[in-house]
Design an enzyme around this catalytic site. Structure first.
Site, PDB file in Angstrom:
ATOM      1  N   ARG A 246       0.818  -1.213   0.000  1.00  0.00           N
ATOM      2  CA  ARG A 246       0.000   0.000   0.000  1.00  0.00           C
ATOM      3  C   ARG A 246       0.851   1.262   0.000  1.00  0.00           C
ATOM      4  O   ARG A 246       0.363   2.341  -0.343  1.00  0.00           O
ATOM      5  CB  ARG A 246      -0.942   0.005   1.214  1.00  0.00           C
ATOM      6  CG  ARG A 246      -1.936   1.164   1.227  1.00  0.00           C
ATOM      7  CD  ARG A 246      -3.074   0.919   2.197  1.00  0.00           C
ATOM      8  NE  ARG A 246      -2.615   0.755   3.570  1.00  0.00           N
ATOM      9  CZ  ARG A 246      -2.400   1.776   4.417  1.00  0.00           C
ATOM     10  NH1 ARG A 246      -2.609   3.024   4.022  1.00  0.00           N
ATOM     11  NH2 ARG A 246      -2.007   1.547   5.654  1.00  0.00           N
TER      12      ARG A 246
ATOM     13  N   TYR B 149     -11.861  14.681 -19.990  1.00  0.00           N
ATOM     14  CA  TYR B 149     -12.552  13.394 -19.847  1.00  0.00           C
ATOM     15  C   TYR B 149     -13.748  13.541 -18.900  1.00  0.00           C
ATOM     16  O   TYR B 149     -13.695  14.286 -17.915  1.00  0.00           O
ATOM     17  CB  TYR B 149     -11.548  12.371 -19.322  1.00  0.00           C
ATOM     18  CG  TYR B 149     -12.124  11.062 -18.864  1.00  0.00           C
ATOM     19  CD1 TYR B 149     -12.831  10.234 -19.722  1.00  0.00           C
ATOM     20  CD2 TYR B 149     -11.937  10.641 -17.550  1.00  0.00           C
ATOM     21  CE1 TYR B 149     -13.350   9.026 -19.296  1.00  0.00           C
ATOM     22  CE2 TYR B 149     -12.442   9.432 -17.111  1.00  0.00           C
ATOM     23  CZ  TYR B 149     -13.149   8.632 -17.994  1.00  0.00           C
ATOM     24  OH  TYR B 149     -13.654   7.443 -17.561  1.00  0.00           O
TER      25      TYR B 149
ATOM     26  N   ASP C  46      -2.780  15.748 -18.526  1.00  0.00           N
ATOM     27  CA  ASP C  46      -3.189  14.355 -18.728  1.00  0.00           C
ATOM     28  C   ASP C  46      -2.814  13.996 -20.156  1.00  0.00           C
ATOM     29  O   ASP C  46      -3.392  14.506 -21.116  1.00  0.00           O
ATOM     30  CB  ASP C  46      -4.700  14.208 -18.513  1.00  0.00           C
ATOM     31  CG  ASP C  46      -5.162  12.756 -18.633  1.00  0.00           C
ATOM     32  OD1 ASP C  46      -4.490  11.959 -19.320  1.00  0.00           O
ATOM     33  OD2 ASP C  46      -6.225  12.419 -18.066  1.00  0.00           O
TER      34      ASP C  46
ATOM     35  N   LYS D 250      -4.561   2.251 -20.454  1.00  0.00           N
ATOM     36  CA  LYS D 250      -4.629   2.458 -21.897  1.00  0.00           C
ATOM     37  C   LYS D 250      -3.326   2.030 -22.582  1.00  0.00           C
ATOM     38  O   LYS D 250      -2.943   0.878 -22.489  1.00  0.00           O
ATOM     39  CB  LYS D 250      -4.975   3.917 -22.183  1.00  0.00           C
ATOM     40  CG  LYS D 250      -6.107   4.491 -21.321  1.00  0.00           C
ATOM     41  CD  LYS D 250      -7.412   3.738 -21.437  1.00  0.00           C
ATOM     42  CE  LYS D 250      -8.596   4.469 -20.828  1.00  0.00           C
ATOM     43  NZ  LYS D 250      -8.523   4.728 -19.369  1.00  0.00           N
TER      44      LYS D 250
END
Length: 385
Positions: free
Chosen positions: A52, A106, A178, A203
């Site tokens: 984590r 987005y 981005d 992606k």
């Protein structure tokens, strides 16, 4: 932020970047360390490993490679692209701060900015990214960062980073980009004045439709701030996801270049079809940002969009007839996918609101894969009949 000089070409870095020096009898393929925790020394916190915390072996290798590919000091792998966007900005913004963002973003990012950040006391103003004076007019004394997405999902617009990065430097603001649609193969924002780069590694970076992930790149000090947010918000990736991403990035350069070539052919073919009223692809001379794309991108990308003459009904008929091309959300993989934004990323908007931002009914986004371009075109042709 200064650009980190590369010792090797991008394709070489995609294969070898971040990997430890090979020793006799060591495996050629990076092993998977599918463990949450690791043996700790007694009496010290030094060297503590915990998945984590983002410092498990598979995560560290991926992060070093991501930084090398983008030319940043450091990188952090997270469990999703939205997790990366949220943690990246929460590391920059505090209650009362102001974020100035492009309105061409987005759908999930739009929701984060307009619905979630407001509950945290973070103010967001969306501006037309083409209006350079608009950026300056909307600045406040509380503004801490500028946010843009380029190329833009799903309209495939390409932004000129020069005036935006100039404004950011002049005002002492962080410029966050981005760059998911481009991948480091086609565009590296830090080379164009960005301070922070975000990717959905789901992606192109992974490229096989089997990993959910995100990444943030920037200075070492800033990335450590993002890591602390990631720890608190539980956005660390699983070791297996990091291992798959490591494997996927090895073929990043060859995948993206092949998809670029295929997309150019598909776009040119679509532009000649009477059933298609408009093709959105920066590699076409008809695209409004073609000259900007030529000047700033190393490749025009694997994503294009089309508008069908018959609107929404024509889109549904077309999608039902496809045989090779898959109707599915997401993008950037080896398989060619098509999606309809009115039922995916922009489903929360009305038809009129979508049309106002250039996404009318009948708008389809195609993520072109690495299949034979003739086969992709043949499938599109039979579906249009």
């Amino acid at each position: 932020m200064s650009v980190k000089t590369r010792a090797h070409g991008l394709s070489t870095l995609a294969v070898h970047g971040g990997a430890p020096q090979a020793a006799p009898d060591s495996p050629v393929s990076q092993p998977l360390h599918q463990s949450v925790n690791y043996v700790q020394d007694v009496g010290t916190a030094e060297g503590l490993r915990y998945s984590r915390y983002g410092n498990a072996p598979n995560a560290e290798i991926v992060q070093q490679r991501l930084a090398l590919l983008e030319g940043s000091e450091a990188a952090l792998a997270l469990s999703s692209g939205m997790g990366a966007t949220a943690c990246a900005l929460l590391a920059l913004l505090r209650p009362g701060d102001h974020l100035l963002a492009s309105s061409w973003i987005y759908g999930g990012t739009h929701r984060l900015f307009t619905q979630e950040f407001v509950t945290m006391g973070i103010h967001v103003t969306l501006v037309d990214p083409l209006q350079s004076r608009g950026w300056r007019k909307k600045l406040r004394k509380e503004t801490r960062a500028l946010f843009v997405e380029s190329p833009v999902n799903p309209t495939c617009r390409v932004l000129d980073m020069r005036p935006i990065s100039y404004l950011a430097k002049e005002e002492g603001l962080a410029l966050v980009v981005d760059s998911t649609f481009a991948s480091p193969v086609n565009f590296r924002p830090i080379e164009h004045g960005a301070d922070v780069v975000i990717h959905s590694t789901t992606k192109f970076l992974n490229g096989h439709h089997d990993v959910l992930g995100g990444a943030v790149m920037g200075t070492a000090q800033y990335v450590e701030e993002v890591r602390q947010k990631m720890i608190v918000w539980g956005q660390a990736p699983d070791p297996f996801a990091c291992w798959l991403l490591d494997r996927g990035m090895k073929t990043l350069d060859v995948r993206v270049r092949r998809a670029n070539e295929n997309a150019q052919r598909v776009a040119e073919w679509c532009e000649a079809r009477k059933e298609i009223t408009r093709v959105h692809y920066p590699g076409l001379a008809s695209h409004p940002d073609h000259e900007i794309a030529r000047a700033t991108l190393d490749g025009f990308g694997a994503v294009l969009a089309i508008e069908l003459a018959g609107g929404g009904k024509a889109a549904e008929r077309f999608l039902r007839r496809l045989k090779l091309v898959t109707h599915a959300s997401s993008l950037g993989g080896v398989d060619t996918l098509v999606s309809e934004p009115r039922y995916t990323s922009h489903a929360h908007m009305t038809s009129e609101a979508r049309a106002a931002i250039g996404i009318p009914d009948g708008f389809l986004r195609l993520s072109i894969g690495i299949e034979d371009a003739d086969d992709i075109i043949s499938d599109l042709e039979q579906a249009l009949r």
